[in-house]
Design a protein around this motif. Structure first.
Motif, PDB file in Angstrom:
ATOM      1  N   TRP A   4      -7.759  -2.708  -1.698  1.00 56.12           N
ATOM      2  CA  TRP A   4      -6.170  -2.505  -0.759  1.00 56.12           C
ATOM      3  C   TRP A   4      -5.975  -1.402  -1.706  1.00 56.12           C
ATOM      4  O   TRP A   4      -5.296   0.025  -1.532  1.00 56.12           O
ATOM      5  N   THR A  28       0.698  -1.039   0.062  1.00 50.31           N
ATOM      6  CA  THR A  28      -0.025   0.008  -0.004  1.00 50.31           C
ATOM      7  C   THR A  28       0.855   0.471  -0.325  1.00 50.31           C
ATOM      8  O   THR A  28       0.435   2.435  -0.749  1.00 50.31           O
ATOM      9  N   GLU A  72      -6.169  -7.656  -3.536  1.00 52.43           N
ATOM     10  CA  GLU A  72      -5.462  -6.757  -3.577  1.00 52.43           C
ATOM     11  C   GLU A  72      -6.129  -5.614  -3.873  1.00 52.43           C
ATOM     12  O   GLU A  72      -6.105  -4.712  -3.214  1.00 52.43           O
ATOM     13  N   PRO A 101      -5.466  -8.247   6.889  1.00 52.17           N
ATOM     14  CA  PRO A 101      -4.181  -7.467   6.874  1.00 52.17           C
ATOM     15  C   PRO A 101      -3.382  -8.124   7.492  1.00 52.17           C
ATOM     16  O   PRO A 101      -2.853  -7.753   8.625  1.00 52.17           O
TER      17      PRO A 101
END
Length: 215
Positions: A166, A64, A163, A135
């Motif tokens: 995110w 991220t 993904e 997470p």
């Protein structure tokens, strides 16, 4: 053959230690400072991001963090596919490395056996998507999948799907910044809770079937 397996395990453990040390010594702030210098030159920024995605697993930087920087430079339209492709490519590197170091004995063998039982229960694709939604560190998921002999196709597709939430949030956050900063990105509890709930729902069916089969 056993000697070769032992050597691979020792080498793998040493590699993990190097990654941990590198992650402690070199924080993502280094990346942020470089991105600020190339924001006005998209092609140069593209080369920087390619290099970052290739070396990111060595420093255990969160995916991220890089996605926020990509969104900051390119905006959401270009930034989202770029960040998603870069994340999948970057995740594939520890996956391949873990598969190479996989042996039938020792700590890697035990981890691989545990992972195989998980993916046998969930299925490779479902298990990968759910794992990405939780997470947990991306590279740990990649390594576990490699040790568990997950197929390449299921790994790549499952990683890409899992993904997505995110990457969307990270890229949108980066594109809205006037000055690149990571404050608050990893403390978005609503996103963390929603993604974790999605992972739990994906695993609920296989977990229930496994439970009833054991009765």
């Amino acid at each position: 053959m056993e000697l070769s397996g032992n050597r691979r395990q020792v080498t793998g453990i040493a590699l993990v230690a190097v990654v941990v040390v590198a992650g402690v010594l070199l924080s993502p702030k280094f990346l942020i400072e470089q991105v600020k210098h190339v924001k006005q030159t998209p092609l140069l920024a593209g080369g920087l991001f390619l290099a970052v995605y290739l070396v990111r697993p060595m420093f255990a930087w969160p995916t991220t963090v890089v996605a926020v920087a990509v969104g900051y430079v390119y905006g959401p339209v270009v930034g989202f596919p770029a960040a998603l492709c870069g994340t999948v490519m970057s995740a594939y590197l520890p996956f391949v490395a873990a598969r190479y170091f996989r042996v039938d004995s020792g700590i890697f063998g035990r981890l691989g056996d545990s992972g195989e039982r998980f993916f046998d229960t969930t299925g490779d694709l479902r298990g990968m998507i759910a794992s990405r939604l939780f997470p947990v560190p991306s590279d740990a998921v990649s390594a576990a999948a490699g040790l568990s002999n997950v197929s390449d196709g299921s790994f790549l597709l499952g990683t890409a799907i899992g993904e997505v939430p995110w990457m969307v949030v990270a890229v949108l956050a980066g594109s809205s910044l006037d000055t690149l900063s990571l404050d608050g990105i990893e403390d978005n509890w609503m996103l963390i809770a929603a993604a974790a709930l999605g992972g739990i729902l994906l695993l609920a069916g296989p977990a229930y079937r496994a439970y009833t089969d054991d009765q």
